[in-house]
Design a protein around this motif. Structure first.
Motif, PDB file in Angstrom:
ATOM      1  N   HIS A 265       0.861  -1.182   0.000  1.00 18.19           N
ATOM      2  CA  HIS A 265       0.000   0.000   0.000  1.00 18.19           C
ATOM      3  C   HIS A 265       0.896   1.231   0.000  1.00 18.19           C
ATOM      4  O   HIS A 265       1.740   1.400   0.892  1.00 18.19           O
ATOM      5  N   LEU A 266       0.731   2.087  -0.979  1.00 18.49           N
ATOM      6  CA  LEU A 266       1.593   3.259  -1.119  1.00 18.49           C
ATOM      7  C   LEU A 266       1.088   4.390  -0.228  1.00 18.49           C
ATOM      8  O   LEU A 266       0.032   4.972  -0.462  1.00 18.49           O
ATOM      9  N   GLY A 267       1.841   4.673   0.827  1.00 21.44           N
ATOM     10  CA  GLY A 267       1.467   5.739   1.743  1.00 21.44           C
ATOM     11  C   GLY A 267       0.697   5.220   2.947  1.00 21.44           C
ATOM     12  O   GLY A 267       0.180   4.097   2.959  1.00 21.44           O
ATOM     13  N   ALA A 268       0.629   6.062   3.972  1.00 17.51           N
ATOM     14  CA  ALA A 268      -0.090   5.695   5.189  1.00 17.51           C
ATOM     15  C   ALA A 268      -1.594   5.788   4.960  1.00 17.51           C
ATOM     16  O   ALA A 268      -2.085   6.660   4.231  1.00 17.51           O
ATOM     17  N   SER A 269      -2.325   4.893   5.590  1.00 18.80           N
ATOM     18  CA  SER A 269      -3.778   4.911   5.478  1.00 18.80           C
ATOM     19  C   SER A 269      -4.362   6.020   6.349  1.00 18.80           C
ATOM     20  O   SER A 269      -3.689   6.577   7.221  1.00 18.80           O
ATOM     21  N   THR A 270      -5.641   6.316   6.131  1.00 19.71           N
ATOM     22  CA  THR A 270      -6.318   7.327   6.949  1.00 19.71           C
ATOM     23  C   THR A 270      -6.336   6.912   8.414  1.00 19.71           C
ATOM     24  O   THR A 270      -6.179   7.750   9.313  1.00 19.71           O
ATOM     25  N   VAL A 271      -6.513   5.618   8.684  1.00 22.13           N
ATOM     26  CA  VAL A 271      -6.522   5.142  10.070  1.00 22.13           C
ATOM     27  C   VAL A 271      -5.176   5.397  10.729  1.00 22.13           C
ATOM     28  O   VAL A 271      -5.104   5.804  11.902  1.00 22.13           O
ATOM     29  N   MET A 272      -4.083   5.205  10.001  1.00 24.55           N
ATOM     30  CA  MET A 272      -2.761   5.419  10.574  1.00 24.55           C
ATOM     31  C   MET A 272      -2.509   6.898  10.837  1.00 24.55           C
ATOM     32  O   MET A 272      -1.866   7.261  11.822  1.00 24.55           O
ATOM     33  N   ARG A 273      -3.002   7.751   9.971  1.00 26.89           N
ATOM     34  CA  ARG A 273      -2.726   9.184  10.098  1.00 26.89           C
ATOM     35  C   ARG A 273      -3.651   9.878  11.099  1.00 26.89           C
ATOM     36  O   ARG A 273      -3.241  10.811  11.776  1.00 26.89           O
ATOM     37  N   ARG A 274      -4.906   9.397  11.212  1.00 34.39           N
ATOM     38  CA  ARG A 274      -5.888  10.101  12.051  1.00 34.39           C
ATOM     39  C   ARG A 274      -6.734   9.089  12.828  1.00 34.39           C
ATOM     40  O   ARG A 274      -7.963   9.101  12.767  1.00 34.39           O
ATOM     41  N   GLU A 275      -6.048   8.228  13.565  1.00 40.10           N
ATOM     42  CA  GLU A 275      -6.718   7.101  14.203  1.00 40.10           C
ATOM     43  C   GLU A 275      -7.836   7.533  15.145  1.00 40.10           C
ATOM     44  O   GLU A 275      -8.952   7.003  15.104  1.00 40.10           O
ATOM     45  N   ARG A 276      -7.569   8.481  16.026  1.00 42.03           N
ATOM     46  CA  ARG A 276      -8.586   8.877  17.004  1.00 42.03           C
ATOM     47  C   ARG A 276      -9.816   9.467  16.323  1.00 42.03           C
ATOM     48  O   ARG A 276     -10.950   9.180  16.722  1.00 42.03           O
ATOM     49  N   GLU A 277      -9.603  10.269  15.303  1.00 42.56           N
ATOM     50  CA  GLU A 277     -10.745  10.870  14.612  1.00 42.56           C
ATOM     51  C   GLU A 277     -11.546   9.824  13.840  1.00 42.56           C
ATOM     52  O   GLU A 277     -12.780   9.887  13.776  1.00 42.56           O
ATOM     53  N   VAL A 278     -10.832   8.853  13.239  1.00 39.62           N
ATOM     54  CA  VAL A 278     -11.515   7.785  12.511  1.00 39.62           C
ATOM     55  C   VAL A 278     -12.393   6.973  13.461  1.00 39.62           C
ATOM     56  O   VAL A 278     -13.555   6.672  13.162  1.00 39.62           O
ATOM     57  N   LYS A 279     -11.853   6.607  14.616  1.00 39.43           N
ATOM     58  CA  LYS A 279     -12.636   5.837  15.578  1.00 39.43           C
ATOM     59  C   LYS A 279     -13.830   6.641  16.076  1.00 39.43           C
ATOM     60  O   LYS A 279     -14.945   6.104  16.218  1.00 39.43           O
ATOM     61  N   ARG A 280     -13.609   7.905  16.367  1.00 36.95           N
ATOM     62  CA  ARG A 280     -14.725   8.750  16.834  1.00 36.95           C
ATOM     63  C   ARG A 280     -15.857   8.779  15.827  1.00 36.95           C
ATOM     64  O   ARG A 280     -17.047   8.741  16.186  1.00 36.95           O
ATOM     65  N   HIS A 281     -15.509   8.807  14.545  1.00 33.87           N
ATOM     66  CA  HIS A 281     -16.509   8.835  13.486  1.00 33.87           C
ATOM     67  C   HIS A 281     -17.135   7.467  13.273  1.00 33.87           C
ATOM     68  O   HIS A 281     -18.358   7.297  13.283  1.00 33.87           O
ATOM     69  N   ASN A 282     -16.296   6.452  13.097  1.00 35.09           N
ATOM     70  CA  ASN A 282     -16.779   5.132  12.676  1.00 35.09           C
ATOM     71  C   ASN A 282     -17.584   4.413  13.741  1.00 35.09           C
ATOM     72  O   ASN A 282     -18.520   3.676  13.429  1.00 35.09           O
ATOM     73  N   TRP A 283     -17.217   4.601  15.004  1.00 34.81           N
ATOM     74  CA  TRP A 283     -17.867   3.839  16.057  1.00 34.81           C
ATOM     75  C   TRP A 283     -19.359   4.149  16.161  1.00 34.81           C
ATOM     76  O   TRP A 283     -20.147   3.283  16.533  1.00 34.81           O
ATOM     77  N   VAL A 284     -19.741   5.357  15.836  1.00 36.16           N
ATOM     78  CA  VAL A 284     -21.174   5.693  15.874  1.00 36.16           C
ATOM     79  C   VAL A 284     -21.921   4.914  14.800  1.00 36.16           C
ATOM     80  O   VAL A 284     -22.978   4.318  15.057  1.00 36.16           O
ATOM     81  N   PHE A 285     -21.379   4.887  13.589  1.00 38.78           N
ATOM     82  CA  PHE A 285     -22.044   4.193  12.485  1.00 38.78           C
ATOM     83  C   PHE A 285     -22.017   2.681  12.685  1.00 38.78           C
ATOM     84  O   PHE A 285     -22.979   1.986  12.370  1.00 38.78           O
ATOM     85  N   LEU A 286     -20.908   2.163  13.219  1.00 42.30           N
ATOM     86  CA  LEU A 286     -20.816   0.724  13.445  1.00 42.30           C
ATOM     87  C   LEU A 286     -21.726   0.287  14.589  1.00 42.30           C
ATOM     88  O   LEU A 286     -22.309  -0.807  14.544  1.00 42.30           O
ATOM     89  N   ALA A 287     -21.854   1.103  15.614  1.00 41.79           N
ATOM     90  CA  ALA A 287     -22.736   0.748  16.728  1.00 41.79           C
ATOM     91  C   ALA A 287     -24.158   0.534  16.242  1.00 41.79           C
ATOM     92  O   ALA A 287     -24.862  -0.372  16.708  1.00 41.79           O
ATOM     93  N   ASN A 288     -24.601   1.330  15.305  1.00 43.82           N
ATOM     94  CA  ASN A 288     -25.977   1.233  14.828  1.00 43.82           C
ATOM     95  C   ASN A 288     -26.201   0.044  13.913  1.00 43.82           C
ATOM     96  O   ASN A 288     -27.327  -0.460  13.818  1.00 43.82           O
ATOM     97  N   ARG A 289     -25.124  -0.442  13.251  1.00 41.84           N
ATOM     98  CA  ARG A 289     -25.280  -1.466  12.222  1.00 41.84           C
ATOM     99  C   ARG A 289     -24.678  -2.827  12.593  1.00 41.84           C
ATOM    100  O   ARG A 289     -25.021  -3.820  11.953  1.00 41.84           O
ATOM    101  N   VAL A 290     -23.777  -2.857  13.561  1.00 42.19           N
ATOM    102  CA  VAL A 290     -23.054  -4.100  13.880  1.00 42.19           C
ATOM    103  C   VAL A 290     -23.297  -4.448  15.350  1.00 42.19           C
ATOM    104  O   VAL A 290     -22.542  -4.022  16.235  1.00 42.19           O
ATOM    105  N   PRO A 291     -24.331  -5.221  15.651  1.00 39.84           N
ATOM    106  CA  PRO A 291     -24.637  -5.537  17.054  1.00 39.84           C
ATOM    107  C   PRO A 291     -23.595  -6.392  17.741  1.00 39.84           C
ATOM    108  O   PRO A 291     -23.582  -6.487  18.966  1.00 39.84           O
ATOM    109  N   SER A 292     -22.696  -7.030  16.972  1.00 41.39           N
ATOM    110  CA  SER A 292     -21.645  -7.839  17.592  1.00 41.39           C
ATOM    111  C   SER A 292     -20.677  -6.991  18.406  1.00 41.39           C
ATOM    112  O   SER A 292     -20.019  -7.509  19.319  1.00 41.39           O
TER     113      SER A 292
END
Length: 548
Positions: A265-292
């Motif tokens: 993979h050429l270059g750092a991923s968004t998760v690597m560059r902005r991990e805390r912000e990605v989690k803050r964003h994604n966890w809300v959407f995943l909580a609603n859709r992924v009951p596991s």
């Protein structure tokens, strides 16, 4: 002979293998370069203002997989200028625009999948350089079973030669020396999922959690499996890979991490560059859709888009009281993340003038009136084969009342053992009356591979089944059920308990006040003060002072 989606005719493959949970170790793939492929694959590359796309396509043009079985679909996700193909591309490469009305990676991926002709869809990001056997290594698994989702192994390249040309990439990949393009050391690092994949033996020991490392930068799956899971969630602009992985798991997929499907993979991923912000964003959407992801669903007393358990109660000829006792018991349980479906012939409830106390449908009408406006309850005349994408369904006849922790205990058992079906024996009346906890993933997989076998036999072979006694596990008959405590009763009980403790504290304080200090000191030990520090002796006042 089978007609494939492309119109080709392929020989019938061997029966689908029976794989326990995610342990695909009993299936052995062909050795690279020593087999003859027969299935077609569409590599879908979503692209938005990508400067590295020519390098990606050059590496695809040097793949070992037969060119006549491979097509590449580059999806233009609406950059400033239309995408143009560079000089070095695979033989069957085309550019298609994203479907109107949306944008983002998930939208572009689904747009490509919609026009793909291959039996297998292979996702690939536009900033990847794939090694020579990357596609072949994944495709060999898809010749063995129709429910594999295969993940490639890639590393991140933090810096590379800005003058790197497509011709150089094509030459090195074709020669099998792609690693020389990037060197080694700190410049090339593993991804966040590599440690988990290694720890679980390539996901063989991942059990029910293999989907959590599903990354679409380099992954493939049968087109039919993608359709059965509902395709990409095009409303998501991040977290789309994890969410799709979850639905693939519920559709019965087995996740394979192939150690020979390599890329960079050429270059750092968004998760690597902005991990805390990605989690803050994604966890809300995943909580609603992924009951596991249970830890994301706090507080638990909330209605989610995808509930953890669907409880099904079929009215039949049961009385209003029996239906209500069962439904209310589940709604009052400790597992709040549920949806209840009450099945009955609701459209048959007559309208017009009637004798309200004597009509035959009076019980059905009362149940309908009680739950018609409860957001946790759905009134339906039938249910599907599974509650997909909800991970569990609990089927319970009316007249049995769960104790508060009944569902929680059963699900904990099912998850600890991986069971696909847990049955509770409730009574014997012209046969066994039973309740059932069904795992969606187990029944979806069983339907894909059952052939002439009984459905529950396949569930037993792939996930396991168990019979238990209903009353022992918290599901007694209505006549034996304890009266549920009302909130007001519970509050009064806690007030009485608090009053008893206050009285006890007052009694202890009174005893302490009545205890002489000398007696208390003797209890603590001679020569010790209340603070635990040795006290100084006072001079005697009797008969004057003592001489030394």
């Amino acid at each position: 002979m089978l007609n494939t989606p492309t119109g080709r005719v392929d020989p019938v493959r061997a029966p689908q293998p029976l794989i326990r949970l995610n342990d695909y170790g009993r299936v052995t793939p062909q050795e690279l370069g020593a087999w003859t492929p027969g299935r077609t694959v569409s590599v879908v590359v979503p692209a938005f203002r990508s400067r590295t796309l020519p390098l990606t396509l050059a590496s695809l043009a040097a793949q070992s997989y037969p060119a006549h079985l491979l097509e590449v679909i580059v999806v233009d996700d609406g950059g400033e200028f239309p995408l143009r193909l560079p000089e070095i591309v695979p033989e069957r490469t085309r550019v298609v625009p994203s479907r109107p009305g949306g944008w983002g990676r998930a939208w572009a991926c689904q747009s490509g999948a919609d026009v793909a002709e291959g039996e297998v869809i292979h996702w690939l990001d536009a900033d990847m350089i794939v090694f020579r056997e990357q596609v072949e290594a994944q495709m060999r698994w898809h010749h063995l079973a129709d429910y594999f989702t295969v993940l490639g192994r890639f590393k991140m390249v933090s810096a590379w030669d800005a003058g790197l040309s497509p011709a150089e990439v094509h030459a090195e990949v074709r020669a099998g020396t792609a690693e020389r393009l990037f060197g080694a050391g700190e410049n090339v690092t593993d991804t966040w999922s590599s440690e988990y994949i290694e720890r679980t033996r390539g996901l063989r020991d991942a059990g029910l959690d293999g989907f959590k490392v599903h990354v679409g930068a380099s992954a493939s799956l049968p087109a039919a499996l993608l359709r059965s899971a509902g395709g990409m969630d095009t409303s998501l602009v991040l977290a789309e890979d994890t969410e799709l992985g979850y639905r693939l798991a519920q559709a019965g997929a087995v996740f394979v991490a192939d150690g020979e499907s390599l890329s960079r993979h050429l270059g750092a991923s968004t998760v690597m560059r902005r991990e805390r912000e990605v989690k803050r964003h994604n966890w809300v959407f995943l909580a609603n859709r992924v009951p596991s992801y249970r830890w994301l669903r706090r507080p638990a007393a909330r209605l989610w888009e995808v509930p953890f358990v669907e409880v099904v109660v079929t009215v039949g000829d049961a009385s209003y009281e029996r239906v209500r006792a069962t439904v209310d018991g589940f709604l009052a349980g400790s597992t709040a993340d549920i949806g209840v479906t009450v099945v009955g012939p609701w459209s048959a409830i007559p309208g017009g003038r009637r004798a309200p106390l004597d009509e035959p449908a009076v019980d059905l009408r009362l149940v309908h009136e009680l739950y018609a406006h409860d957001g946790r309850v759905r009134l339906a005349e039938s249910v599907g084969e599974t509650p997909f994408p909800t991970p569990f369904r609990f089927v319970c006849p009316p007249g049995w009342v769960p104790r508060p922790d009944c569902l929680h205990r059963l699900i904990r058992l099912a998850d600890s053992e991986g069971y696909g079906l847990v049955s509770l024996a409730l009574a014997e009346d012209d046969g066994v009356v039973a309740a059932r906890l069904e795992r969606t993933a187990a029944f979806h997989r069983a339907r894909m591979i059952r052939e002439e076998r009984h459905l529950e036999d396949v569930v037993e072979a792939t996930f396991g089944t168990q019979w238990l006694d209903g009353e022992t596990w918290g599901l007694p008959a209505m006549e034996k059920a304890e009266e549920p405590a009302r909130p007001a009763d519970a509050a009064a009980r806690w007030r009485r308990k608090a009053l008893r403790w206050r009285r006890r504290v007052r009694r202890l304080r009174g005893r302490l006040d009545r205890t002489p200090m000398r007696r208390l000191r003797r209890m603590l030990g001679r020569g010790l003060s209340l603070a635990g520090v040795p006290r100084r002796r006072r001079p005697s006042t009797r008969g004057g002072s003592r001489s030394g």
